[in-house]
Enzyme design. Structure first.
Site, mmCIF file in Angstrom:
data_model
loop_
_atom_site.group_PDB
_atom_site.id
_atom_site.type_symbol
_atom_site.label_atom_id
_atom_site.label_comp_id
_atom_site.label_asym_id
_atom_site.label_seq_id
_atom_site.Cartn_x
_atom_site.Cartn_y
_atom_site.Cartn_z
ATOM 1 N N HIS F 15 -2.118 11.349 18.834
ATOM 2 C CA HIS F 15 -1.922 12.671 17.516
ATOM 3 C C HIS F 15 -0.989 11.512 17.177
ATOM 4 O O HIS F 15 -0.375 10.745 17.312
ATOM 5 C CB HIS F 15 -1.660 14.091 18.659
ATOM 6 C CG HIS F 15 0.397 13.746 18.420
ATOM 7 N ND1 HIS F 15 1.094 15.385 18.211
ATOM 8 C CD2 HIS F 15 1.327 13.223 18.787
ATOM 9 C CE1 HIS F 15 2.188 14.851 18.378
ATOM 10 N NE2 HIS F 15 2.140 13.516 18.883
ATOM 11 N N CYS F 34 7.377 10.224 13.621
ATOM 12 C CA CYS F 34 5.917 10.927 14.215
ATOM 13 C C CYS F 34 4.026 10.408 13.886
ATOM 14 O O CYS F 34 3.534 11.321 13.885
ATOM 15 C CB CYS F 34 5.813 12.244 14.831
ATOM 16 S SG CYS F 34 7.711 12.175 16.447
ATOM 17 N N HIS F 40 0.807 8.154 18.062
ATOM 18 C CA HIS F 40 0.784 7.505 19.103
ATOM 19 C C HIS F 40 0.575 8.630 20.612
ATOM 20 O O HIS F 40 -0.246 9.554 19.665
ATOM 21 C CB HIS F 40 2.838 7.491 19.085
ATOM 22 C CG HIS F 40 3.091 9.169 18.432
ATOM 23 N ND1 HIS F 40 3.146 9.422 17.408
ATOM 24 C CD2 HIS F 40 3.836 9.954 19.330
ATOM 25 C CE1 HIS F 40 3.576 11.073 17.138
ATOM 26 N NE2 HIS F 40 4.281 11.028 18.510
ATOM 27 N N HIS F 42 1.109 11.057 24.108
ATOM 28 C CA HIS F 42 1.932 11.759 25.108
ATOM 29 C C HIS F 42 1.070 11.659 26.710
ATOM 30 O O HIS F 42 -0.368 12.294 26.849
ATOM 31 C CB HIS F 42 2.293 12.866 24.424
ATOM 32 C CG HIS F 42 3.421 12.968 23.209
ATOM 33 N ND1 HIS F 42 4.872 12.451 24.085
ATOM 34 C CD2 HIS F 42 2.816 13.072 22.474
ATOM 35 C CE1 HIS F 42 5.470 12.595 22.858
ATOM 36 N NE2 HIS F 42 4.541 12.776 21.457
ATOM 37 N N ASP F 80 -8.227 15.879 27.116
ATOM 38 C CA ASP F 80 -7.405 14.835 27.895
ATOM 39 C C ASP F 80 -8.465 13.045 27.472
ATOM 40 O O ASP F 80 -9.468 12.957 26.867
ATOM 41 C CB ASP F 80 -7.549 14.957 29.566
ATOM 42 C CG ASP F 80 -7.012 13.817 30.623
ATOM 43 O OD1 ASP F 80 -5.964 13.480 29.761
ATOM 44 O OD2 ASP F 80 -7.814 13.937 30.960
ATOM 45 N N HIS F 81 -7.419 12.662 26.871
ATOM 46 C CA HIS F 81 -7.819 11.306 26.122
ATOM 47 C C HIS F 81 -8.244 11.489 25.163
ATOM 48 O O HIS F 81 -9.968 10.248 25.168
ATOM 49 C CB HIS F 81 -8.710 10.277 27.596
ATOM 50 C CG HIS F 81 -7.585 10.034 29.214
ATOM 51 N ND1 HIS F 81 -7.646 10.417 30.378
ATOM 52 C CD2 HIS F 81 -7.878 8.273 29.332
ATOM 53 C CE1 HIS F 81 -6.238 9.983 30.932
ATOM 54 N NE2 HIS F 81 -7.071 8.719 30.443
ATOM 55 N N GLU F 126 6.153 18.381 25.624
ATOM 56 C CA GLU F 126 5.049 16.877 25.007
ATOM 57 C C GLU F 126 6.391 15.765 25.618
ATOM 58 O O GLU F 126 5.795 14.825 25.855
ATOM 59 C CB GLU F 126 5.748 17.021 23.130
ATOM 60 C CG GLU F 126 4.910 16.073 22.582
ATOM 61 C CD GLU F 126 5.408 16.200 21.174
ATOM 62 O OE1 GLU F 126 4.714 16.936 20.384
ATOM 63 O OE2 GLU F 126 6.438 15.822 20.968
#
Lengths: 137, 137, 137, 137, 137, 137
Positions: F15, F34, F40, F42, F80-81, F126
């Site tokens: 994100h 950020c 980047h 998480h 996810d992913h 996060e």
């Protein structure tokens, strides 16, 4: 008296598993969801371990302040909150698999490690369930 | 470049520590609460580690999807939500101590592991505080 | 000044999810693997939380030695290394679902808790991923 | 079949990093905050690992009740809720760095370990992020 | 839309549980090992939680950089690597029980928290097994 | 008897924190690292908690198989992913701050939750140190 001292650190990064020499279809078939062209990301946990002799006067083998500062400068400042594929020279042509990221981290740290620290090992957790270890051999 | 890749899995099972050749009194004295004839149980955490060479093209040594599927088929499907003593052929005559469960898991996985993965190690946590490692040596 | 004090404990037990009034087929359909007639088991983690006023002289609301001893006597000695269905009166006719085990633990502790501890809450982890909270309301 | 069995324990202690032969200024410069003359403290986590052969009859290599009792008597009773510098003979003249505490723990346990347990290793966590391993070599 | 945002921090400190108004014998009987006159210590884990409205433009309720900096300045710099009884004004006459340390942390943070953050809660872990929560009520 | 049942899940995503209405300079100043335009990522940990009455016959309030399947279909398969900003409709115009991601997850789950489950709460980590809770109020 040979001892191993370890320091845990972490960084958050985006990446995409992709081999430039392969077609899009080959990459998608081989890497699955990890090949998402828009990237995904991880909280990487890193353990850096050094092995050597305890100094008989100070009782230290490694000064943790020095080691945590070294990891910050060489690894966290380089990779934290970055896109490994797009932002990092190390992975412009090298696929940022957990295996390759661990090897690159080992190489970056090893250049800065004095000869007296005989063994350097890195353990890199991509997730709590997937991790790799590399010690330069 | 030799690297170790690890995958964490888990399963929940009942068991009883008991040696068939011993009397009830001997079993109770030796194994204590773990000898309860009605069984007790654990959330077992399992780490499977393989050591070998990184493929220079793909950047993978082990495909984690393959490894996690292998652990599911060979270990989780066999032992999860089972009574190790009553439901599992492997422990009909073998006492399911953490040591023996780790060795059996190593043997089951080793049959399915290709020759190129030179070192297979399993780490089995019976609880957060008790764990064993076995590497086939 | 109202404060909540919590103590973590654990116990290992076997159990089977089963409703005596249902047929074997109904039980198997509803509870799946958890209905295994030979039982399976868990490492249960338990957090016991009490809420009340800090004593202005001692600075204690709860003496942790007393609380950990209470949990040992009332819960760990009763359920650790036991088969909840076969060994424990509380679950002879009550299905030992995580919900019911949490309620029973709350009831057992609540009988022993002085009136000054106004709020009692228990949090019971069946696995790291599944847990329930009960506070008597 | 050689196996490694590990047991996790912990103790809480105060300490100060200080070399008696150095001046106050040298100690302050070298050890920083860890040199506070009024001490600071840690929750130490300890993992004790033994390597040897599984007994083919009992399926045990190490009886965990014996090992946890040994750690309690030799390490926890000695160091838990103590000031390592002031209360413990072992650190009257030896700086209680994590490295030195790990070596002392190894030496204390090794005296009590039977010859059949060939390899003894201790892993000592001063914090979640700093830890050392020592195996007597 | 009301949300709770939490930040985890930690500090390492020595302390001794002791009530100045009590005799040595009374203190020893009441606090046990925690009354050691030479102190012991802990790795304290701290969770600071704030509740309020999400800003509809930025999507932030709390800027984590601000919150982690506030915790560093008000709590970590004050208590980390300190002896709570000897080095910290807050505990010169107040017994540094986990309950009291949590209340003091809440009071220190609350002075710096803007009115818009309606609810402040602190959770303080003295060990992994003992923790307290305080929210100013 | 009202009880709260929780299930832990996770997903890995990329994100970028960014408000479309702000200039690049404003975004960079406000969100810092950020705001990296290349993203980047998480490992997000998610806890979904439901509160309601235990069924007196089955002993279940919530069937964990149903709840974990619901989380998989509604949340994991969706995020996810993925790159939250580029791949997910929910964050095309909404900044994917932890606060906003938690609210969106709550809204997605709440649509599928039966009226009998009175209280739905989500807790979204996060990182291990930063997390938010949202319960729809």
């Amino acid at each position: 008296m040979e001892i191993t001292v370890s320091r845990k650190a972490h960084f958050n990064a985006a990446h995409r598993l992709h081999v430039n020499e392969w077609s899009e279809a080959e990459n998608a078939a081989f890497f699955g969801l990890c090949n998402n062209p828009n990237f995904h990301g991880h909280n990487y946990d890193l353990i850096v371990s050094l092995t050597g002799e305890i100094d008989p006067v100070s009782g230290y083998f490694v000064d943790m302040k020095w080691l945590s500062q070294l990891i910050k400068e060489e690894i966290e400042d380089r990779f934290d909150h970055k896109n490994l594929n797009l932002d990092c020279e190390e992975f412009k042509t090298l696929n940022p698999s957990t295996e390759n990221v661990a090897v690159v981290i080992w190489q970056l740290l090893n250049k800065k490690i004095n000869i007296k620290f005989k063994h350097l090992k890195v353990t890199l957790f991509e997730t709590e369930r997937n991790f790799v270890e590399y010690n330069g051999k």
